[in-house]
Write a protein that holds these residues in place. Structure first.
Motif, PDB file in Angstrom:
ATOM      1  N   ASN A 168     -54.716   5.248  37.409  1.00 48.03           N
ATOM      2  CA  ASN A 168     -53.541   5.837  36.481  1.00 48.03           C
ATOM      3  C   ASN A 168     -52.321   5.217  36.391  1.00 48.03           C
ATOM      4  OD1 ASN A 168     -51.395   7.514  37.814  1.00 48.03           O
ATOM      5  ND2 ASN A 168     -53.069   8.373  39.018  1.00 48.03           N
ATOM      6  N   GLU A 190     -51.962  13.833  30.227  1.00 51.84           N
ATOM      7  CA  GLU A 190     -53.479  13.953  30.508  1.00 51.84           C
ATOM      8  C   GLU A 190     -54.029  12.677  30.013  1.00 51.84           C
ATOM      9  OE1 GLU A 190     -54.511  18.359  29.066  1.00 51.84           O
ATOM     10  OE2 GLU A 190     -53.707  17.215  27.337  1.00 51.84           O
ATOM     11  N   VAL A 236     -58.108  15.262  31.087  1.00 51.80           N
ATOM     12  CA  VAL A 236     -57.920  15.800  32.293  1.00 51.80           C
ATOM     13  C   VAL A 236     -56.596  15.227  32.852  1.00 51.80           C
ATOM     14  CG1 VAL A 236     -60.196  15.303  33.168  1.00 51.80           C
ATOM     15  CG2 VAL A 236     -58.849  13.587  33.623  1.00 51.80           C
ATOM     16  N   PRO A 237     -55.791  15.940  33.882  1.00 59.55           N
ATOM     17  CA  PRO A 237     -54.508  15.440  34.182  1.00 59.55           C
ATOM     18  C   PRO A 237     -54.828  13.935  34.738  1.00 59.55           C
ATOM     19  CG  PRO A 237     -55.306  17.474  35.583  1.00 59.55           C
ATOM     20  CD  PRO A 237     -56.464  16.964  34.820  1.00 59.55           C
ATOM     21  N   LYS A 238     -53.574  13.322  33.975  1.00 57.09           N
ATOM     22  CA  LYS A 238     -53.568  11.760  34.441  1.00 57.09           C
ATOM     23  C   LYS A 238     -53.706  11.277  35.916  1.00 57.09           C
ATOM     24  CE  LYS A 238     -49.881   9.548  32.599  1.00 57.09           C
ATOM     25  NZ  LYS A 238     -49.298   8.724  31.705  1.00 57.09           N
ATOM     26  N   GLY A 239     -52.772  12.224  36.643  1.00 57.80           N
ATOM     27  CA  GLY A 239     -53.160  11.987  38.150  1.00 57.80           C
ATOM     28  C   GLY A 239     -54.278  11.991  38.734  1.00 57.80           C
ATOM     29  N   SER A 240     -55.251  12.777  38.035  1.00 60.11           N
ATOM     30  CA  SER A 240     -56.286  12.599  38.795  1.00 60.11           C
ATOM     31  C   SER A 240     -57.394  11.247  38.646  1.00 60.11           C
ATOM     32  CB  SER A 240     -57.533  13.742  38.396  1.00 60.11           C
ATOM     33  OG  SER A 240     -57.634  13.661  36.741  1.00 60.11           O
ATOM     34  N   ILE A 241     -56.988  10.524  37.868  1.00 65.40           N
ATOM     35  CA  ILE A 241     -57.490   9.021  37.423  1.00 65.40           C
ATOM     36  C   ILE A 241     -57.012   8.178  38.414  1.00 65.40           C
ATOM     37  CG2 ILE A 241     -58.088   7.386  36.006  1.00 65.40           C
ATOM     38  CD1 ILE A 241     -59.231  10.022  34.812  1.00 65.40           C
ATOM     39  N   VAL A 242     -57.919   7.502  39.359  1.00 71.99           N
ATOM     40  CA  VAL A 242     -57.877   6.532  40.391  1.00 71.99           C
ATOM     41  C   VAL A 242     -56.701   5.421  39.924  1.00 71.99           C
ATOM     42  CG1 VAL A 242     -58.648   4.891  42.028  1.00 71.99           C
ATOM     43  CG2 VAL A 242     -59.701   7.126  41.788  1.00 71.99           C
TER      44      VAL A 242
END
Length: 165
Positions: A131, A96, A123-129
């Motif tokens: 990351n 996260e 938020v899920p870490k993968g949702s951050i551009v």
């Protein structure tokens, strides 16, 4: 999640509050913290790079300094009257990320006069551009040399301090 990540979120929120309300500026910032508690913070605009090279340089710095967490923040303009200061803290060992945002209010002269409290969301870490800065990268010797030189040039503009507990 590392304790440094939680502390980094608090630090960046205070940093943006002081910069926006005290100085009227909202820069794009990048900061990282390593396992020893060393923190490095600088303005992304000082890099003067294209987006892809900027990301590659930030990956290089994250990996060179063995970061456990990093954060990146900016001003987001949603409309004529709605602006957000938003940043995300990415933790190396967590799935996260911490996303924080606060609404900025300006006066008639466009100067910042109010900032709501930063709301923190996981938020899920993968949702951050951005990351993927912990992902291993392959760089040529010349690129590494160029990045080392750039880092040396930037040292006078980099805030370096210890967050060690």
């Amino acid at each position: 999640m590392h304790l440094y990540s939680e502390n980094l979120a608090i630090e960046i929120a205070n940093y943006y509050r002081n910069l926006s309300l005290g100085h009227g500026v909202i820069p794009k910032v990048f900061t990282l913290v390593n396992a020893e508690g060393d923190q490095y913070l600088f303005f992304i605009d000082d890099l003067r790079m294209e987006k892809q090279e900027e990301t590659q340089f930030l990956s290089y710095i994250v990996q060179t300094y063995d970061a456990v967490s990093y954060a990146r923040g900016t001003l987001i303009i949603l409309g004529k009257k709605q602006e957000l200061i938003e940043f995300a803290v990415i933790d190396r060992d967590s799935s996260e990320a911490i996303v924080c945002s606060a609404e900025l209010t300006r006066d008639m002269d466009e100067k910042p006069i109010g900032l709501t409290e930063f709301e923190k969301t996981l938020v899920p870490k993968g949702s951050i551009v951005f990351n993927g800065l912990f992902d291993p990268i392959k760089l040529s010797d010349q690129t590494i040399e160029d990045y080392e030189g750039l880092w040396d040039e930037m040292k006078s503009k980099i805030l370096h301090r210890s967050m060690a507990i």
